[in-house]
Scaffold this motif. Structure first.
Motif, PDB file in Angstrom:
ATOM      1  N   ALA A   1       0.828  -1.206   0.000  1.00  0.00           N
ATOM      2  CA  ALA A   1       0.000   0.000   0.000  1.00  0.00           C
ATOM      3  C   ALA A   1       0.864   1.258   0.000  1.00  0.00           C
ATOM      4  O   ALA A   1       0.574   2.219  -0.709  1.00  0.00           O
ATOM      5  N   GLU A   2       1.928   1.242   0.782  1.00  0.00           N
ATOM      6  CA  GLU A   2       2.718   2.470   0.908  1.00  0.00           C
ATOM      7  C   GLU A   2       3.790   2.595  -0.163  1.00  0.00           C
ATOM      8  O   GLU A   2       4.090   3.683  -0.629  1.00  0.00           O
ATOM      9  N   ARG A   3       4.393   1.472  -0.533  1.00  0.00           N
ATOM     10  CA  ARG A   3       5.502   1.533  -1.482  1.00  0.00           C
ATOM     11  C   ARG A   3       5.069   1.134  -2.899  1.00  0.00           C
ATOM     12  O   ARG A   3       5.883   1.134  -3.804  1.00  0.00           O
ATOM     13  N   ARG A   4       3.833   0.737  -3.029  1.00  0.00           N
ATOM     14  CA  ARG A   4       3.266   0.370  -4.335  1.00  0.00           C
ATOM     15  C   ARG A   4       3.881  -0.897  -4.912  1.00  0.00           C
ATOM     16  O   ARG A   4       3.560  -1.296  -6.019  1.00  0.00           O
ATOM     17  N   HIS A   5       4.789  -1.514  -4.241  1.00  0.00           N
ATOM     18  CA  HIS A   5       5.309  -2.812  -4.664  1.00  0.00           C
ATOM     19  C   HIS A   5       6.119  -3.409  -3.522  1.00  0.00           C
ATOM     20  O   HIS A   5       6.427  -2.725  -2.542  1.00  0.00           O
ATOM     21  N   VAL A   6       6.413  -4.685  -3.644  1.00  0.00           N
ATOM     22  CA  VAL A   6       7.323  -5.333  -2.693  1.00  0.00           C
ATOM     23  C   VAL A   6       8.475  -5.902  -3.511  1.00  0.00           C
ATOM     24  O   VAL A   6       8.437  -7.032  -3.983  1.00  0.00           O
ATOM     25  N   GLY A   7       9.460  -5.090  -3.719  1.00  0.00           N
ATOM     26  CA  GLY A   7      10.647  -5.498  -4.471  1.00  0.00           C
ATOM     27  C   GLY A   7      11.707  -6.049  -3.528  1.00  0.00           C
ATOM     28  O   GLY A   7      11.451  -6.227  -2.336  1.00  0.00           O
ATOM     29  N   PRO A   8      12.889  -6.295  -4.040  1.00  0.00           N
ATOM     30  CA  PRO A   8      13.951  -6.875  -3.215  1.00  0.00           C
ATOM     31  C   PRO A   8      14.254  -6.060  -1.950  1.00  0.00           C
ATOM     32  O   PRO A   8      14.419  -6.630  -0.869  1.00  0.00           O
ATOM     33  N   GLN A   9      14.305  -4.739  -2.104  1.00  0.00           N
ATOM     34  CA  GLN A   9      14.600  -3.910  -0.926  1.00  0.00           C
ATOM     35  C   GLN A   9      13.534  -4.095   0.147  1.00  0.00           C
ATOM     36  O   GLN A   9      13.826  -4.218   1.337  1.00  0.00           O
ATOM     37  N   GLU A  10      12.285  -4.102  -0.302  1.00  0.00           N
ATOM     38  CA  GLU A  10      11.168  -4.249   0.638  1.00  0.00           C
ATOM     39  C   GLU A  10      11.201  -5.626   1.300  1.00  0.00           C
ATOM     40  O   GLU A  10      10.931  -5.750   2.492  1.00  0.00           O
ATOM     41  N   VAL A  11      11.527  -6.640   0.503  1.00  0.00           N
ATOM     42  CA  VAL A  11      11.595  -7.995   1.058  1.00  0.00           C
ATOM     43  C   VAL A  11      12.640  -8.048   2.174  1.00  0.00           C
ATOM     44  O   VAL A  11      12.389  -8.566   3.265  1.00  0.00           O
ATOM     45  N   LEU A  12      13.795  -7.462   1.892  1.00  0.00           N
ATOM     46  CA  LEU A  12      14.861  -7.481   2.901  1.00  0.00           C
ATOM     47  C   LEU A  12      14.419  -6.738   4.162  1.00  0.00           C
ATOM     48  O   LEU A  12      14.686  -7.156   5.285  1.00  0.00           O
ATOM     49  N   TYR A  13      13.724  -5.627   3.949  1.00  0.00           N
ATOM     50  CA  TYR A  13      13.272  -4.816   5.077  1.00  0.00           C
ATOM     51  C   TYR A  13      12.298  -5.608   5.948  1.00  0.00           C
ATOM     52  O   TYR A  13      12.440  -5.656   7.173  1.00  0.00           O
ATOM     53  N   ILE A  14      11.338  -6.263   5.287  1.00  0.00           N
ATOM     54  CA  ILE A  14      10.333  -7.027   6.042  1.00  0.00           C
ATOM     55  C   ILE A  14      10.988  -8.228   6.727  1.00  0.00           C
ATOM     56  O   ILE A  14      10.684  -8.554   7.875  1.00  0.00           O
ATOM     57  N   ALA A  15      11.908  -8.869   6.015  1.00  0.00           N
ATOM     58  CA  ALA A  15      12.594 -10.026   6.595  1.00  0.00           C
ATOM     59  C   ALA A  15      13.290  -9.621   7.889  1.00  0.00           C
ATOM     60  O   ALA A  15      13.233 -10.326   8.900  1.00  0.00           O
ATOM     61  N   ASP A  16      13.901  -8.467   7.848  1.00  0.00           N
ATOM     62  CA  ASP A  16      14.597  -7.955   9.022  1.00  0.00           C
ATOM     63  C   ASP A  16      13.604  -7.650  10.145  1.00  0.00           C
ATOM     64  O   ASP A  16      13.835  -7.970  11.305  1.00  0.00           O
ATOM     65  N   LEU A  17      12.494  -7.067   9.756  1.00  0.00           N
ATOM     66  CA  LEU A  17      11.472  -6.651  10.722  1.00  0.00           C
ATOM     67  C   LEU A  17      10.890  -7.848  11.463  1.00  0.00           C
ATOM     68  O   LEU A  17      10.600  -7.791  12.660  1.00  0.00           O
ATOM     69  N   LEU A  18      10.711  -8.948  10.750  1.00  0.00           N
ATOM     70  CA  LEU A  18      10.012 -10.095  11.330  1.00  0.00           C
ATOM     71  C   LEU A  18      10.948 -11.265  11.611  1.00  0.00           C
ATOM     72  O   LEU A  18      10.480 -12.366  11.942  1.00  0.00           O
ATOM     73  N   ASP A  19      12.262 -11.045  11.461  1.00  0.00           N
ATOM     74  CA  ASP A  19      13.202 -12.116  11.797  1.00  0.00           C
ATOM     75  C   ASP A  19      13.015 -13.340  10.918  1.00  0.00           C
ATOM     76  O   ASP A  19      13.058 -14.477  11.395  1.00  0.00           O
ATOM     77  N   LEU A  20      12.757 -13.097   9.651  1.00  0.00           N
ATOM     78  CA  LEU A  20      12.571 -14.212   8.734  1.00  0.00           C
ATOM     79  C   LEU A  20      13.675 -14.178   7.694  1.00  0.00           C
ATOM     80  O   LEU A  20      14.349 -13.159   7.533  1.00  0.00           O
ATOM     81  N   SER A  21      13.845 -15.286   6.988  1.00  0.00           N
ATOM     82  CA  SER A  21      14.825 -15.264   5.906  1.00  0.00           C
ATOM     83  C   SER A  21      14.195 -14.550   4.710  1.00  0.00           C
ATOM     84  O   SER A  21      12.978 -14.617   4.521  1.00  0.00           O
ATOM     85  N   PRO A  22      15.004 -13.852   3.910  1.00  0.00           N
ATOM     86  CA  PRO A  22      14.443 -13.163   2.745  1.00  0.00           C
ATOM     87  C   PRO A  22      13.693 -14.113   1.824  1.00  0.00           C
ATOM     88  O   PRO A  22      12.672 -13.741   1.254  1.00  0.00           O
ATOM     89  N   ALA A  23      14.177 -15.348   1.698  1.00  0.00           N
ATOM     90  CA  ALA A  23      13.508 -16.296   0.811  1.00  0.00           C
ATOM     91  C   ALA A  23      12.096 -16.597   1.304  1.00  0.00           C
ATOM     92  O   ALA A  23      11.164 -16.733   0.521  1.00  0.00           O
ATOM     93  N   THR A  24      11.937 -16.688   2.611  1.00  0.00           N
ATOM     94  CA  THR A  24      10.608 -16.948   3.167  1.00  0.00           C
ATOM     95  C   THR A  24       9.659 -15.811   2.802  1.00  0.00           C
ATOM     96  O   THR A  24       8.538 -16.036   2.351  1.00  0.00           O
ATOM     97  N   VAL A  25      10.137 -14.581   2.981  1.00  0.00           N
ATOM     98  CA  VAL A  25       9.300 -13.422   2.669  1.00  0.00           C
ATOM     99  C   VAL A  25       8.987 -13.384   1.181  1.00  0.00           C
ATOM    100  O   VAL A  25       7.837 -13.188   0.774  1.00  0.00           O
ATOM    101  N   GLU A  26      10.012 -13.622   0.389  1.00  0.00           N
ATOM    102  CA  GLU A  26       9.834 -13.621  -1.067  1.00  0.00           C
ATOM    103  C   GLU A  26       8.801 -14.676  -1.476  1.00  0.00           C
ATOM    104  O   GLU A  26       7.909 -14.411  -2.283  1.00  0.00           O
ATOM    105  N   GLY A  27       8.925 -15.867  -0.901  1.00  0.00           N
ATOM    106  CA  GLY A  27       8.015 -16.954  -1.250  1.00  0.00           C
ATOM    107  C   GLY A  27       6.572 -16.599  -0.960  1.00  0.00           C
ATOM    108  O   GLY A  27       5.674 -16.871  -1.750  1.00  0.00           O
ATOM    109  N   VAL A  28       6.339 -15.965   0.184  1.00  0.00           N
ATOM    110  CA  VAL A  28       4.971 -15.585   0.542  1.00  0.00           C
ATOM    111  C   VAL A  28       4.511 -14.421  -0.338  1.00  0.00           C
ATOM    112  O   VAL A  28       3.388 -14.410  -0.845  1.00  0.00           O
TER     113      VAL A  28
END
Lengths: 550, 455, 199, 152
Positions: D33-60
């Protein structure tokens, strides 16, 4: 306990056992992709469909627990199940690229094996190769793994291994439907120190090993069961070799030691063991090559200096990387040849490290495969350790040194130990060193004898848990190198005038008699496929915990 | 017609708590809280209420499977991920009477001893989520939800989770996975959600419409509810009519009401006065009915089953005489191919394959045996998948081809009707072990033969 | 050329029919039938039964299994992807291959070494039958000789198996699959030899 | 990367349950909603936020249709291609809408303003051909009034 009938054969199993586990125990072969005995069942490949009496539809054997009185029909005898499995297999091949000629998995690929099975394979294709969904091919995932997403059957074994076992969670599926594709984030290289297992768990050619890539067709390989010598865990491995060269090392399942895994360091340790810097011929202090008869004669003469009966005149340093059998002969040689001797094996604090974990899974900090065996054989009975011996030697305590040395296959020898060994060798007037590799800190020895490295001799290792495991010989030692057992037998012959019987069986019987902890063990159980024997309960000295990976 | 769910939905102010409460909102919850949870379950079981999400499983029975484990929470998940094509009844309820749904959630949660309830709404319903969020805030503010609901000492937290566009999240275990923040891959059963559900805890998942029936059952009693509809399908049903119909919309009918009556009288008949060709009565996942077949069908679980279809979600899609059934089927097949989550093999590969074959058929590039291939692919999907999406994708394909086969055959090139498939595209049954047909001939003729003619 | 008649002669039956000395003579004559027939052809009929090899050569069938040829793609690269099927199937174990990775992602794999030890080869053609891509076919070259005692002389590598000037004289041989028409660039000199040239 | 409000919401979601991953879907939605997409940078940011691996975030993230890898326009017009809308002429309406907005069929954008997405059934079949502008239902789709609607 529920009694289940599979293809007319009955077996009683524990509550909660799945149908596929019961079938495995009965030896009824059920095709599968996603099921793996050491991963949580997911039931997604639908290949293990079986017919169960009273069920309207075929069920997956991997996720269906047995119930008492259950009657199961595998695709071998049930037309319903066979048709179902055949349909699933056809689906799996719809978008498969069929590039077996350039796929390293060919020959050990489940897709190939199942397709060729007359009971559920051999369907006619209804798909044009031109119509297939295309995905990424040949993606380099670091130094261990190459990914071909088109060959993937989406069984998720790798995803589950990565998330549940190693914890790195580096591979994952993206997208949906038949566009689902296995990826790492932005095609990043894998950081997982256990990444090699991804290729092992992959039932098809989607994840193949970078080290093994295009080296050899698997059906040309010869296999030898062995124990990894990379650390004190003693992972069970299979050495695949061709014409005297190790092509790869893969894990062998042992639920109580390493389950189905090995670490990448262990997987590659053969490269170091069989490396370029091997000592190939016996060598005197002058650097000249010797024949074995000359070498043994010279060793005997050198060591006689230590037999004079003066207290502390001989130092025998065993190796925690040597087999129990060679340590047994070393100990016997020490006892028979010298009235006064000191026996040790410690280069550092191995006994304290032996069951210290390096990570949550398999790796241990002690990088020797047989520290526990050396302890059991009494090599560290006295106060000692290398620094102490160096100090004693520098005060002329020792007239002779017999050292068995194998460099650690994972990592390098600690500078302290290397330095201390060099000082020790220089301090003792007569030093006979058995070593597999040419190493600068051993150069000063009076006599260097080339000894077989890992995979070049058979014998047993005792791992951190006290499990005694048999490791086989895959290769001949290079050059004139011989097994430590053979060399020590020659030396013993000089003392006793009778050459000891060095057959593995005899040696193990003697070992089981010599070490209280090993009483009751027999070579027969040890050399069987499982290649493991635990001492009877209560006799383990270290590592009582057993395997407790995450 | 008697109304349970749509009594107040015509008034836009019904979304306001005080308006709703004046009309009796939360009386059912008050009634439930005055009884024990087991009594509530018994009452719902007595009412004969069946799940309105599609499967029609008795709601009370579903609740009775919950065996709370000490130290482990129990969860109620309200399935508002209404994604079945042609279905928009939950949309209607959530927009028009959020407090009715909320009250149902509270009653169900109380009955199964859950203190946390999630409303999982599809991402497209973000605007409805705002309405629902406001309703929750109001109810919490009024002491109806939250700590000690209506002063009873029973605590309930209700949260909303929005999806992000995936049909499979409407599947029970897919929904759980999605709520856990994972790929919404359905889970293989057993274990069932009642034992290992959300975060491995006992979990009940109920559809919005199912839950909205509960306040009525609590206030009016199971007997009055059971008196409505038929013996085995008590109550009313929300039917969403769409497609080639004059007045599309949501209609509440008593179970047992004639399907075509509803279409003709309530919904104004087929659009533009055309003739009815076919109707899908329960969302695209159920077999289609031809106009003749639909004539005697009543809106209830049994009657639908007798006609060879299912009540499903009650999403009734109307096809008029001008519709090309192959093209319509292609659209449906593409939907399933797009929405298949890709977890298990038959559905992942089969839905895509069916869509692929249908597409070439519609584009006039059909091949001999394509219709049989479609039926065979369907057969190989059905009953072999983890969740119901695979089965669902097969129903339209099979029923469309069976009932409108001549329309599909008309799309096939003429010669394609006769010849076996492999003759058309040069591969197929191998006659020998060494290669394609024709090779034996080459091998048996040692000298004069033409094998190297290609040179 | 016409196919020769072959016929099984039951020597014992022929001899039994005659008996005595005649029986023995008949047996001998029956065994020499082919020789005698050709003798008559050569002397009475003045027909040459032998040819002046190597100046003259006989054309052989297109299914003749002679020395191997490694074929190429249109762009000149080797068609072989080092799948090792030929090496696997070879009963004489005379093929040895080493594979390497190639840049082209559509190919991935090619042989870095491909050797056939023709001194060991029994020309059974299994390798050609096993090849899934017609990367290996056989030619009609049969007079495989070397004027050196070097054991490597008849150990043909990639270079020798692709550059086949001899093919001009012999033509391509055993190709059981026929799925791909050969184009000129694939085998140098694969054109059909005329009967006059070879006689 | 995200607004304080979004971060608060993610935190609240995280706190609801014992496993942080529970908040992943919410985090992806808010980021989209805020960034209009979830690209690699966003994935890394969320992964960091939730203590997940980037691949997990990317997969979801790549599981859900509404989470896009490429940035969408400021407004997203989702046109339903469900069976009911198909029966009510959604294909033609979609073509006209694309022409009216000067946007390519099938999702590309004009000057980063509008992205047209063709989506599966959005559950507004009684307003077929159904469509959504961002999260507002605007069916039946009227290509003529679209521009005005978007301007508003």
């Amino acid at each position: 306990m529920p009694l289940v009938t599979i293809d007319g054969r009955q077996i009683e199993v524990e509550q909660g056992t799945s149908v596929i586990q019961a079938a495995d125990r009965l030896g009824v072969e059920i095709p599968r992709f996603c099921y793996h005995p050491d991963l949580r069942p997911e039931g997604n490949c639908r290949m293990c469909l079986v017919e169960v009496d009273g069920y309207a539809r075929p069920v997956v054997a991997c996720a269906t627990p047995v119930a008492d009185g259950m009657v199961v029909h595998s695709p071998h005898e049930s037309a319903t199940a066979s048709q179902a499995v055949n349909g699933v297999l056809e689906f799996l091949l719809v978008n498969h690229p069929l590039d077996c000629p350039i796929c390293d998995q060919a020959g050990e690929c489940s897709l190939q094996d199942f397709y060729m099975h007359p009971d559920y394979g051999l369907h006619e294709s209804h798909v044009d190769p031109a119509e297939k969904v295309h995905k990424h091919k040949r993606v380099d995932l670091g130094p261990r793994i190459v990914l071909d997403a088109e060959r993937c059957v989406m069984c998720s074994r790798c995803v589950r291994f990565s998330a549940e076992v190693s914890g790195y969670a580096e591979v994952q599926f993206v997208r949906r439907g038949n566009r689902v594709e296995l990826v790492t984030f932005e095609d990043r290289a894998l950081e997982d120190p256990y990444a090699g297992n991804l290729a092992d768990v992959c039932p098809v050619g989607a994840l193949t090993s970078r080290d093994f890539r295009f080296k050899r067709r698997v059906w040309h390989l010869e296999s030898t069961d062995a124990i990894c010598a990379g650390c004190s865990t003693g992972c069970n491995v299979r050495i695949d070799h061709f014409k005297g060269k190790i092509e790869r090392v893969v894990p062998r399942r042992n639920p109580s030691v390493n389950r189905s895994w090995i670490c990448d360091e262990g997987r590659l340790s053969h490269e170091k063991a069989q490396g370029q810097d091997r000592l190939l011929h016996p060598r005197g202090a002058d650097g000249g090559e010797l024949s074995w008869s000359e070498a043994i004669a010279r060793a005997d003469a050198l060591l006689r200096g230590g037999r004079a009966g003066v207290p502390g005149r001989a130092l025998l340093l065993g190796s925690a990387s040597a087999t129990n059998e060679s340590l047994l002969l070393l100990r016997r040689f020490g006892e028979l040849a010298f009235t006064q001797r000191t026996m040790d094996f410690r280069l550092g604090n191995e006994p304290e490290l032996v069951d210290a974990r390096e990570d949550h899974l398999l790796r241990r900090r002690d990088k020797h495969p047989n520290t526990m065996g050396a302890i059991h054989l009494g090599f560290a009975a006295q106060e000692g350790g290398l620094p102490l011996h160096v100090r004693a030697a520098e005060h002329d305590a020792y007239a002779a040194l017999l050292l068995v040395y194998h460099p650690p296959l994972v990592g390098d020898e600690s500078p302290e130990a290397a330095g201390a060994l060099e000082r020790l060798i220089r301090a003792v007037p007569a030093s006979v060193v058995l070593t597999s590799h040419r190493l600068p800190f051993l150069e000063a020895a009076t006599l260097l004898l080339p000894v077989a490295a890992w995979a070049e001799e058979e014998g047993t290792y005792t791992n951190y848990q006290g499990a005694v495991q048999f490791t086989g010989q895959a290769l001949r030692a290079p050059g004139a190198a011989r097994s430590a057992v053979a060399i020590l037998a020659d030396l013993l012959e000089r003392v006793t005038l009778r050459r000891p019987d060095t057959s593995p069986k005899t040696l193990f019987v003697e070992l089981a008699q010599a070490v209280p902890a090993y009483q009751g063990l027999s070579f027969a159980t040890l050399s069987s496929r499982s290649a493991i024997a635990y001492p009877p309960e209560g006799r383990m000295h270290y590592g009582q915990e057993g395997f407790a990976g995450r | 017609m008697p109304a349970i769910l749509t009594r107040h939905t015509d008034d836009p102010e019904q979304t306001e708590l005080d308006v709703a409460q004046r009309r009796g909102a939360y009386d059912g919850l008050r009634e439930a809280l005055s009884r024990s949870p087991d009594e509530v379950i018994a009452e719902v079981e007595a009412s004969g209420l069946r799940g309105r999400g599609g499967a029609g499983f008795p709601t009370g029975r579903k609740w009775s499977f919950i065996r709370p484990v000490p130290g482990q929470p129990v969860y109620l998940l309200c399935n508002a991920d209404e994604s079945e094509p042609g279905t928009f009844k939950d949309h209607y309820l959530l927009r028009r009477d959020p407090h009715l749904v909320l009250e149902g959630i509270a009653i169900a949660a109380y009955a199964i001893r859950a203190h946390t309830a999630y409303i999982y709404m599809r991402g497209e319903y973000a605007s409805l989520a705002e309405i629902m969020a406001k309703a929750i805030r109001e109810a919490q503010g009024a002491g109806i939800l939250g700590e000690s609901c209506l002063g009873s000492g029973y605590d309930l937290r209700v949260s909303i989770q929005l999806g992000a566009g995936a049909y499979i999240c409407g599947e029970e275990t897919g929904l759980i996975q999605s709520l856990e923040g994972k790929r919404a891959y359905p889970r293989v059963r057993p274990p069932f959600p009642a034992v290992h559900g959300f975060l491995d805890s006992p979990t009940v998942i109920n559809n919005v419409e199912t839950l909205a029936n509960l306040p009525f059952i609590m206030t009016e009693g199971a007997a009055r509810f059971a008196a409505l509809g038929t013996d085995r399908s008590p109550g009313t049903k929300l039917i969403s009519i769409s497609g080639a119909v004059a007045r599309p919309g949501v209609y509440e009918v008593e179970m047992g009401y004639p399907l075509l009556e509803l279409l003709r009288h309530e919904a104004g008949g087929v659009r533009l006065g055309r003739r009815l060709k076919a109707v899908i009565p329960g969302g695209t996942s159920v077999p289609v009915l031809t106009a003749e077949e639909a004539a005697p069908v009543m809106i209830d679980y049994e009657s639908m089953q007798a006609a060879g279809t299912l009540l499903g979600s009650g999403g009734t899609i109307v096809f008029d005489e001008g519709t090309s059934m192959p093209e319509a089927l292609l659209r449906i097949a593409e939907f399933y191919a797009h929405e298949s989550c890709g977890e298990c093999t038959p559905c992942r590969e089969g839905t895509g394959w069916m869509a692929w074959v249908l597409r070439r058929l519609v584009q006039g590039e059909g091949r001999p045996g394509d219709l049989d291939l479609l039926l065979r692919v369907g057969h190989n999907i059905e009953g072999r998948t983890i969740c119901g999406l695979g089965d669902a994708s097969v129903q339209p394909v099979r029923s469309f081809i069976q009932k409108f086969r001549e329309e599909f055959e008309a799309l096939l090139p003429r010669e394609a009707l006769a010849a076996p498939a492999w003759q058309m595209h040069g591969h197929g049954p191998r006659t020998g072990r060494f290669g394609p047909p024709g090779e034996e001939a080459a091998l048996s003729d040692p000298v004069e033969g033409p094998p190297n003619a290609a040179l | 050329m016409a196919r020769k008649d072959s016929r099984v002669v039951d020597v014992r039956a022929a001899a039994d029919a005659k008996g005595g000395v005649l029986r023995d003579a008949a047996g001998t004559l029956a065994g020499m039938e082919v020789t005698l027939r050709n003798m008559v052809r050569a002397t009475v009929g003045r027909e040459h039964v032998t040819i002046q090899y190597p100046e003259q050569r006989k054309p052989y069938s297109r299914r003749f299994r002679g020395v191997h040829v490694l074929t190429r793609r249109a762009d000149g690269t080797l068609k072989c992807t080092a799948c090792y099927l030929c090496e696997t199937v070879c009963p004489a174990q005379c093929i040895s291959i080493d594979a390497q990775e190639v840049e082209d992602p559509g190919i991935e794999k090619a042989p870095s070494r491909y050797e056939i030890d023709l001194t060991r080869c029994i020309f059974c053609g299994f390798c050609v039958e096993a090849c899934p891509e017609e990367a290996l076919i056989m030619s009609r070259e049969y007079d495989l000789v070397s004027d050196s005692r070097d054991p490597q002389a008849l150990r043909y590598g990639i270079e020798r198996l692709t550059q086949r000037p001899e093919i001009a004289a012999y033509g391509a041989g055993f190709r059981p699959h026929m799925e791909y028409p050969l184009v000129e660039s694939q085998i140098p000199g694969q054109e059909e030899p005329s009967p006059e040239e070879t006689r | 990367m995200l607004s304080d409000e979004a971060l608060r919401e993610i935190e609240a979601c995280k706190a609801e349950e014992s496993r942080k991953q529970h908040a992943l879907l919410t985090a992806l939605r808010l980021t989209q909603a805020e960034r209009r997409h979830v690209g690699p940078q966003e994935v890394l940011y969320i992964a960091d936020l939730l203590d997940l691996s980037p691949a997990t975030v990317e997969g979801v993230a790549r599981f859900y249709d509404q989470i896009t890898k490429e940035p969408t326009g400021n407004r997203v017009l989702s046109i339903c291609r469900g069976i009911s809308c198909y029966l009510c002429g959604a294909d033609g309406a979609a073509r006209e809408a694309a022409a009216a907005l000067g946007v390519d069929q099938g999702g590309s954008q004009a000057e980063g303003r509008v992205t047209i997405r063709h989506v599966e059934c959005i559950g507004d079949c009684d307003h077929a051909p159904a469509a959504m502008l961002d999260s507002t239902f605007i069916g039946p789709l009227d290509p003529a009034s679209l521009s005005a609607l978007i301007e508003r």
